[in-house]
Design an enzyme around this catalytic site. Structure first.
Site, PDB file in Angstrom:
ATOM      1  NE  ARG A 116      59.366  55.878  17.910  1.00 28.81           N
ATOM      2  CZ  ARG A 116      59.495  57.097  17.401  1.00 28.81           C
ATOM      3  NH1 ARG A 116      59.440  57.286  16.099  1.00 28.81           N
ATOM      4  NH2 ARG A 116      59.666  58.148  18.189  1.00 28.81           N
TER       5      ARG A 116
ATOM      6  CG  HIS B  24      56.851  60.351  22.129  1.00 27.93           C
ATOM      7  ND1 HIS B  24      58.019  59.669  22.418  1.00 27.93           N
ATOM      8  CD2 HIS B  24      57.093  61.021  20.958  1.00 27.93           C
ATOM      9  CE1 HIS B  24      58.907  59.917  21.475  1.00 27.93           C
ATOM     10  NE2 HIS B  24      58.379  60.726  20.583  1.00 27.93           N
TER      11      HIS B  24
ATOM     12  CD  GLN C 261      59.467  65.098  21.259  1.00 28.14           C
ATOM     13  OE1 GLN C 261      59.956  64.280  20.498  1.00 28.14           O
ATOM     14  NE2 GLN C 261      59.960  66.327  21.389  1.00 28.14           N
TER      15      GLN C 261
ATOM     16  CG  ASP D 248      52.029  64.842  17.216  1.00 26.87           C
ATOM     17  OD1 ASP D 248      52.848  64.848  16.275  1.00 26.87           O
ATOM     18  OD2 ASP D 248      51.831  63.839  17.935  1.00 26.87           O
TER      19      ASP D 248
ATOM     20  CB  CYS E  20      57.076  65.750  19.047  1.00 29.09           C
ATOM     21  SG  CYS E  20      55.772  65.038  18.034  1.00 29.09           S
TER      22      CYS E  20
ATOM     23  NE  ARG F 286      63.130  62.423  22.260  1.00 29.66           N
ATOM     24  CZ  ARG F 286      62.577  61.614  21.363  1.00 29.66           C
ATOM     25  NH1 ARG F 286      61.846  62.112  20.389  1.00 29.66           N
ATOM     26  NH2 ARG F 286      62.714  60.296  21.441  1.00 29.66           N
TER      27      ARG F 286
HETATM   28  N1  NVA Z   1      52.036  61.307  17.498  1.00 26.96           N
HETATM   29  C1  NVA Z   1      53.100  61.010  16.560  1.00 26.96           C
HETATM   30  C2  NVA Z   1      54.412  61.377  17.154  1.00 26.96           C
HETATM   31  C3  NVA Z   1      55.588  61.133  16.245  1.00 26.96           C
HETATM   32  C4  NVA Z   1      56.902  61.429  16.909  1.00 26.96           C
HETATM   33  C5  NVA Z   1      53.060  59.531  16.209  1.00 26.96           C
HETATM   34  O1  NVA Z   1      52.798  58.713  17.107  1.00 26.96           O
HETATM   35  O2  NVA Z   1      53.279  59.195  15.045  1.00 26.96           O
HETATM   36  N1   CP Z   2      59.734  63.229  17.749  1.00 28.78           N
HETATM   37  C1   CP Z   2      60.121  61.991  17.451  1.00 28.78           C
HETATM   38  O1   CP Z   2      59.993  61.044  18.226  1.00 28.78           O
HETATM   39  O2   CP Z   2      60.682  61.878  16.210  1.00 28.78           O
HETATM   40  P1   CP Z   2      61.023  60.538  15.446  1.00 28.78           P
HETATM   41  O3   CP Z   2      59.724  59.871  15.073  1.00 28.78           O
HETATM   42  O4   CP Z   2      61.791  60.988  14.227  1.00 28.78           O
HETATM   43  O5   CP Z   2      61.847  59.642  16.323  1.00 28.78           O
END
Ligand code: NVA
Ligand code: CP
Length: 319
Positions: free
Chosen positions: A109, A136, A139, A234, A274, A302
């Site tokens: 990540r 992502h 997800q 989101d 998500c 997930r």
């Molecule tokens: N769009 C959000 C998703 C978090 C799971 C982010 O990138 O923070």
């Molecule tokens: N939806 C998702 O990726 O959650 P986290 O940021 O908690 O991993």
């Protein structure tokens, strides 16, 4: 797995796999989930190690990958920028060369997609995108599996059939989730109705889709929700964009999924998010905690889809 092994696959964005591979993964995820629910031990990844690299915060991604890997008999090493040399400017390429000599699969990540691509290009083992600024894919894998679970015919031989021709309403930021929805729509044959505030639009080149035919843009979120089979949104401010928080709060104020939007969607439309969610911002409490919301199944899934994904990347097709 040797470098350049012809069977080695990464999962860096949704379009890295083909429709028939998704059909396989959804069926494997169904079987793997059923075994988990039946308390049946299933450990095909004994002696395999997953390295997880987190340069941004996480709850679901961390727990789902870690628990999933242990359940399959493997083990996990967890790294963050703060406690590894990544935070002290060791290049992603060098980290990849080292880490991939010691583990069997890597989940990352991070911020820019270019960073995970640089890592994958120097990795001896499969690399999975656990979220970047741009995409992502894990997800959306879970979201589609959740849709199929709730709306697919029981015992369907083709799990993709129930997606074809469907409409997914995307309400909010043209972000990593929105981009990945567009890639999924292009591959799997559904349509995304996108409504974003001005200045936060999706862009086909950034989303990595070949043209605009997989989506339609609506100025007003109500219009995007009309007739949708799935409504999803989101956070207004994704990780890494916190400096824009105040201006985003103003720009996004009308992009809150509420009962009025859900009422315009199909009567049996699902709501997904998500997570993490901010009730009263991108979605009302009535919707996310209401009867059409499947966000807890979505979060749990997930783990099941990622177990299927890791099994596939490490062992290929089973049976
Ligand atoms: N769009 C959000 C998703 C978090 C799971 C982010 O990138 O923070
Ligand atoms: N939806 C998702 O990726 O959650 P986290 O940021 O908690 O991993």
């Amino acid at each position: 797995m040797k470098p350049g092994h012809r069977l080695m696959k990464h999962f860096l964005q949704f379009k890295d796999l083909r429709a028939e591979e998704y059909a396989y993964l959804f069926e494997r995820a169904r079987i793997i989930k059923q075994r988990f629910k039946n308390y049946e031990r299933y450990q095909p990844l004994v002696d395999r190690t997953l390295a997880m690299i987190f340069e941004k915060a996480s709850t679901r991604t961390r727990v789902s990958f870690e628990a999933g890997m242990y359940q399959m008999g493997g083990s996990v090493v967890n790294l963050t920028s703060g406690d590894s040399q990544l935070g002290r400017a060791e290049p992603a390429e060098d980290t990849a060369r080292v880490v991939s000599r010691m583990v069997d699969i890597v989940m990352i990540r991070t911020y820019e997609q270019t960073k995970i691509e640089a890592f994958a290009a120097h990795s001896r083992v499969p690399v999975i995108n656990g979220l970047t600024n741009e995409y992502h894919p894990c997800q959306i894998l879970a979201d589609l599996f959740t849709y199929i679970e709730h709306r697919g015919p029981r015992g369907a031989t083709d799990p993709l059939q129930c997606l074809q021709g469907k409409v997914v309403a995307w309400v909010g930021d043209g972000n990593n989730m929105a981009n990945t929805w567009l890639q999924a729509a292009e591959i799997l044959g559904f349509k995304v109705h996108v409504s974003t505030p001005s200045g936060y639009e999706v862009d086909p080149a950034a989303a990595g889709v070949s043209d605009t035919s997989c989506y339609q843009v609506f100025n007003h979120p109500l219009e995007a929700c009309a007739g949708a089979h799935l409504v999803t949104t989101d956070v207004w401010t994704s990780m890494g964009y916190e400096a824009e928080n105040e201006e985003r709060r103003k720009a996004f104020v009308d992009w809150c999924v509420d009962d009025e939007m859900m009422a315009l969607a199909q009567p049996d439309a699902l709501f997904m998010h998500c997570l993490p969610a901010h009730r009263g911002e991108e979605v009302t409490a009535e919707v996310i905690d209401g009867p059409q919301s499947v966000v807890w199944d979505e979060a749990e899934n997930r783990m099941h889809v990622q177990k299927a994904l890791m099994e596939y990347l490490l062992l290929g097709r089973i049976g």
